[in-house]
Every structure is written in structure tokens, then in C-alpha cells.
Design an enzyme around this catalytic site. Structure first.
Site, mmCIF file in Angstrom:
data_model
loop_
_atom_site.group_PDB
_atom_site.id
_atom_site.type_symbol
_atom_site.label_atom_id
_atom_site.label_comp_id
_atom_site.label_asym_id
_atom_site.label_seq_id
_atom_site.Cartn_x
_atom_site.Cartn_y
_atom_site.Cartn_z
ATOM 1 N N TYR A 10 0.842 -1.210 0.000
ATOM 2 C CA TYR A 10 0.000 0.000 0.000
ATOM 3 C C TYR A 10 0.875 1.258 0.000
ATOM 4 C CZ TYR A 10 -4.114 2.830 1.368
ATOM 5 O OH TYR A 10 -5.139 3.742 1.417
ATOM 6 N N LYS B 4 0.829 3.829 -3.110
ATOM 7 C CA LYS B 4 0.330 5.198 -2.935
ATOM 8 C C LYS B 4 1.433 6.219 -3.214
ATOM 9 C CE LYS B 4 -4.009 4.304 -1.904
ATOM 10 N NZ LYS B 4 -5.073 4.609 -2.870
HETATM 11 N N1 LIG Z 1 -10.840 6.047 4.020
HETATM 12 C C1 LIG Z 1 -9.599 6.303 4.337
HETATM 13 O O1 LIG Z 1 -9.254 6.470 5.529
HETATM 14 C C2 LIG Z 1 -8.552 6.431 3.276
HETATM 15 C C3 LIG Z 1 -7.327 7.002 3.636
HETATM 16 C C4 LIG Z 1 -6.366 7.162 2.674
HETATM 17 C C5 LIG Z 1 -6.613 6.786 1.379
HETATM 18 N N2 LIG Z 1 -7.791 6.225 1.028
HETATM 19 C C6 LIG Z 1 -7.996 5.874 -0.370
HETATM 20 O O2 LIG Z 1 -9.103 6.585 -0.848
HETATM 21 C C7 LIG Z 1 -9.703 5.884 -1.940
HETATM 22 C C8 LIG Z 1 -11.217 5.851 -1.729
HETATM 23 O O3 LIG Z 1 -11.490 5.204 -0.527
HETATM 24 P P1 LIG Z 1 -12.862 5.312 0.281
HETATM 25 O O4 LIG Z 1 -12.486 5.390 1.707
HETATM 26 O O5 LIG Z 1 -13.764 6.305 -0.344
HETATM 27 O O6 LIG Z 1 -13.375 3.827 0.068
HETATM 28 P P2 LIG Z 1 -14.648 3.207 -0.637
HETATM 29 O O7 LIG Z 1 -14.513 1.737 -0.416
HETATM 30 O O8 LIG Z 1 -15.875 3.886 -0.182
HETATM 31 O O9 LIG Z 1 -14.401 3.560 -2.189
HETATM 32 C C9 LIG Z 1 -13.615 2.784 -3.042
HETATM 33 C C10 LIG Z 1 -14.472 2.374 -4.232
HETATM 34 O O10 LIG Z 1 -13.630 1.719 -5.187
HETATM 35 C C11 LIG Z 1 -14.414 0.698 -5.780
HETATM 36 N N3 LIG Z 1 -13.565 -0.314 -6.398
HETATM 37 C C12 LIG Z 1 -12.803 -1.256 -5.780
HETATM 38 N N4 LIG Z 1 -12.224 -2.026 -6.706
HETATM 39 C C13 LIG Z 1 -12.612 -1.569 -7.921
HETATM 40 C C14 LIG Z 1 -12.350 -1.968 -9.245
HETATM 41 N N5 LIG Z 1 -11.562 -3.010 -9.534
HETATM 42 N N6 LIG Z 1 -12.923 -1.273 -10.257
HETATM 43 C C15 LIG Z 1 -13.740 -0.221 -9.993
HETATM 44 N N7 LIG Z 1 -14.030 0.198 -8.740
HETATM 45 C C16 LIG Z 1 -13.470 -0.466 -7.722
HETATM 46 C C17 LIG Z 1 -15.221 0.124 -4.615
HETATM 47 O O11 LIG Z 1 -16.326 -0.639 -5.055
HETATM 48 C C18 LIG Z 1 -15.593 1.390 -3.858
HETATM 49 O O12 LIG Z 1 -16.864 1.894 -4.279
HETATM 50 C C19 LIG Z 1 -9.001 4.527 -1.993
HETATM 51 O O13 LIG Z 1 -8.037 4.550 -3.013
HETATM 52 C C20 LIG Z 1 -8.315 4.420 -0.631
HETATM 53 O O14 LIG Z 1 -7.139 3.641 -0.684
HETATM 54 C C21 LIG Z 1 -8.772 6.044 1.959
#
Ligand SMILES: NC(=O)c1ccc[n+]([C@@H]2O[C@H](COP(=O)([O-])OP(=O)(O)OC[C@H]3O[C@@H](n4cnc5c(N)ncnc54)[C@H](O)[C@@H]3O)[C@@H](O)[C@H]2O)c1
Length: 282
Positions: free
Chosen positions: A175, A179
Site C-alpha cells: 500500500y 500510494k
Molecule cells: N478512508 C480512508 O481512511 C482512506 C485514507 C487514505 C486513502 N484512502 C484511499 O481513498 C480511496 C477511496 O477510498 P474510500 O475510503 O472512499 O473507500 P470506498 O470503499 O468507499 O471507495 C472505493 C471504491 O472503489 C471501488 N472499487 C474497488 N475495486 C474496484 C475496481 N476493480 N474497479 C472499480 N471500482 C473499484 C469500490 O467498489 C468502492 O466503491 C481509496 O483509493 C483508498 O485507498 C482512503
């Protein structure tokens, strides 16, 4: 009822219609046409229902970010709807949800691929936003490895030693590398493919933002995240709405001099690590 009589609405393409993605879209949606893409039909349905209920013009397409043909078709659909002014890519996973291989495939390679594919359709003056993570600021890679991650053709990225089995020995490490690679791919694209089209692209690196993905992390590693929150200057988690506020700025014309950069929004976690107030894995 026809809610918007205007022709030629600018198009927002959202790849990954999850919590952060839909919060960002909602923030910038006025007067635009929205194309939501996600692998999950359920996520698409619920995001489309919420946005449609607020009167926005929404279309959906199931898309697998891992599959080049699927993302190409998604980009073509976006272009068929009008001028693609915005790409927001939040399709991703987290360390406790996935294996190292899946994280590299989705968070690193697929993100690089979406950047490439949308470089072909983004409108001049358009803007892209990739959601990376504070994890991309947590490890130091050598200049040589960073150069490889920045410049290697997308379909060869998975062959780099830095993402191979013996290098990324845990999902956490996969990860962090993935990232960090997001920042580097954004930087390269801003200067080349996207810049050549007159479009901008940036990333945001969120810290702990409460979404279903974050709850999965808390369930698996709650104590570590609690220590992180406690040591951070903000002393709290963030919300998708806070990420959306910054995203709206980066995607707006007010940010027209900002491209190829990453905005860390983490409540100061990385600052706390740098100041010795918090030790990763400690
Ligand atoms: N929530 C946190 O604390 C956090 C912190 C840092 C980074 N992030 C990053 O932010 C981004 C969004 O995360 P979030 O918290 O909104 O999560 P989330 O799970 O709500 O959103 C991620 C979306 O990606 C979709 N997805 C997964 N695999 C896929 C694929 N193969 N094709 C198309 N869509 C796909 C999922 O169905 C989901 O709707 C991610 O990249 C995550 O790594 C999140």
C-alpha cells in the site's frame, strides 16, 4: 421534468463511486453531467440514487479498474456525453482489505492505467484528481526506484523489483509503495500526457477518513489507528467532506497554476511521525 435545459454540460467522470468519490462529485456537480463508474453495482445504484434525488444529471457504468478494455470503454462513454472536464479516481482498496498483489494491481497499476487512458479524452483546461494516501508519505524509496515508478510504461510496472513478492512482504508495504507511486505517476502525467493536452492533474493523500473502508481498517488494526489519532496534532479523524472541499479547489480554475503535485490532508500524522511523536508499527 427536464431539470437542466443547457446543452454541452461539462462531464465529470468518477472512477470508484465510494464514499470519498461521491462526496467530491456532490461538491462540484452543479451544472455538470456526472458519469459514475464502479465495479460494484450496489455502490453505483446507491450513489446514483442519492445524486439523482438532489437533481443532478447522473449516468452509471459498471467498470473494472483492473481491466484495460473496461476502463477504455468507460472513458469513451464519458467522452460520448460531452467534454470530459474532470476525472476523479478513487477506485482503491486498503491494507486490511486486500493481499499485496491485489493492492499493487489496483492502487498502483490500475491507477496508472486510468491516468493513461483518460489522458486521451480529458479536455483542454480539464483537471484530474487521484486519491492516494498518507501512506504514500510514510516510506523513503531510493531515487532510482522512484524514477522507475515514475517513468516505467504502465504495462511493465508490475514487473519492477520494488513491487515483486519478496520486496512487498506485507499488504501495508504494498500500500505504501503503491500510494507513493500515485504521486510519481501524477507528476509525470502532469508534465507529459496531461500537460500536452492543456490539462492538469494532482493527487490528494488523505489520512484517516471515516468511510466503510476505514471501518475495515479499524476492525483489523484499531489500536494502531487510535495511537495515530492520539499523536496527531488534529487529534481526530477526517471526513469525506473535508477531502471534497480541498478536491473542489484543486479541480477548479482557481487552482489553474497547480499541477503535478500532491496535497497531504492527514491532520498532521506525517508531521507527528517526522517529529518523533508517533512511530509506525510502534
Ligand atoms: N478512508 C480512508 O481512511 C482512506 C485514507 C487514505 C486513502 N484512502 C484511499 O481513498 C480511496 C477511496 O477510498 P474510500 O475510503 O472512499 O473507500 P470506498 O470503499 O468507499 O471507495 C472505493 C471504491 O472503489 C471501488 N472499487 C474497488 N475495486 C474496484 C475496481 N476493480 N474497479 C472499480 N471500482 C473499484 C469500490 O467498489 C468502492 O466503491 C481509496 O483509493 C483508498 O485507498 C482512503
Amino acid at each position: 421534468m427536464i431539470f437542466n435545459r443547457n446543452d454541452n454540460l461539462p462531464v465529470i467522470a468518477l472512477l470508484g463511486a465510494g464514499s470519498m468519490g461521491t462526496a467530491i462529485v456532490r461538491r462540484i456537480a452543479n451544472g455538470k453531467r456526472i458519469l459514475l463508474g464502479d465495479i460494484s453495482e450496489a455502490s453505483l445504484e446507491s450513489a446514483a440514487r442519492d445524486l439523482t434525488a438532489s437533481g443532478y444529471a447522473v449516468e452509471t457504468q459498471q467498470v473494472d479498474a483492473l481491466d484495460r478494455a473496461s476502463v477504455t470503454a468507460f472513458a469513451a462513454r464519458a467522452a460520448s456525453l460531452g467534454e470530459v472536464r474532470y476525472l476523479i479516481d478513487t477506485a482503491g482498496t486498503s491494507p486490511n482489505q486486500s493481499s499485496p498483489e491485489h493492492i499493487v494491481a489496483l492502487d498502483l497499476v490500475a491507477t496508472a492505467m486510468a491516468i493513461d487512458i483518460f489522458a486521451e479524452v480529458i479536455a483542454p483546461g480539464g483537471a484530474g484528481l487521484i486519491i492516494s494516501s498518507q501512506a504514500g508519505h510514510m516510506m523513503r524509496l531510493s531515487d532510482e526506484v522512484e524514477q522507475q515508478l515514475a517513468l516505467t510504461p504502465t504495462d511493465e510496472l508490475a514487473d519492477l523489483d520494488v513491487v515483486k513478492h519478496d520486496a512487498v512482504t506485507s499488504s501495508g508495504m504494498a500500500y505504501m509503495v503503491s500510494k507513493r507511486a500515485n504521486h510519481l505517476r501524477v507528476r509525470t502525467a502532469a508534465a507529459t500526457t496531461w500537460g500536452d493536452r492543456g490539462a492538469r492533474i494532482n493527487s490528494i493523500s488523505p489520512g484517516i477518513v471515516v468511510t466503510p473502508l476505514a471501518y475495515d481498517e479499524f476492525r483489523a488494526a484499531g489500536e494502531g489507528y487510535q495511537a495515530m489519532i492520539d499523536a496527531s496534532p488534529a487529534r481526530r479523524v477526517g471526513s469525506s467532506d473535508e477531502i471534497a472541499a480541498a478536491a473542489a479547489f484543486l479541480l477548479s480554475d482557481e487552482a489553474s497554476f497547480i499541477t503535478g503535485t500532491d496535497l497531504l490532508i492527514d491532520g498532521g500524522v506525517i508531521a507527528a511521525i517526522g517529529a518523533g511523536r508517533y512511530t509506525l508499527g510502534g
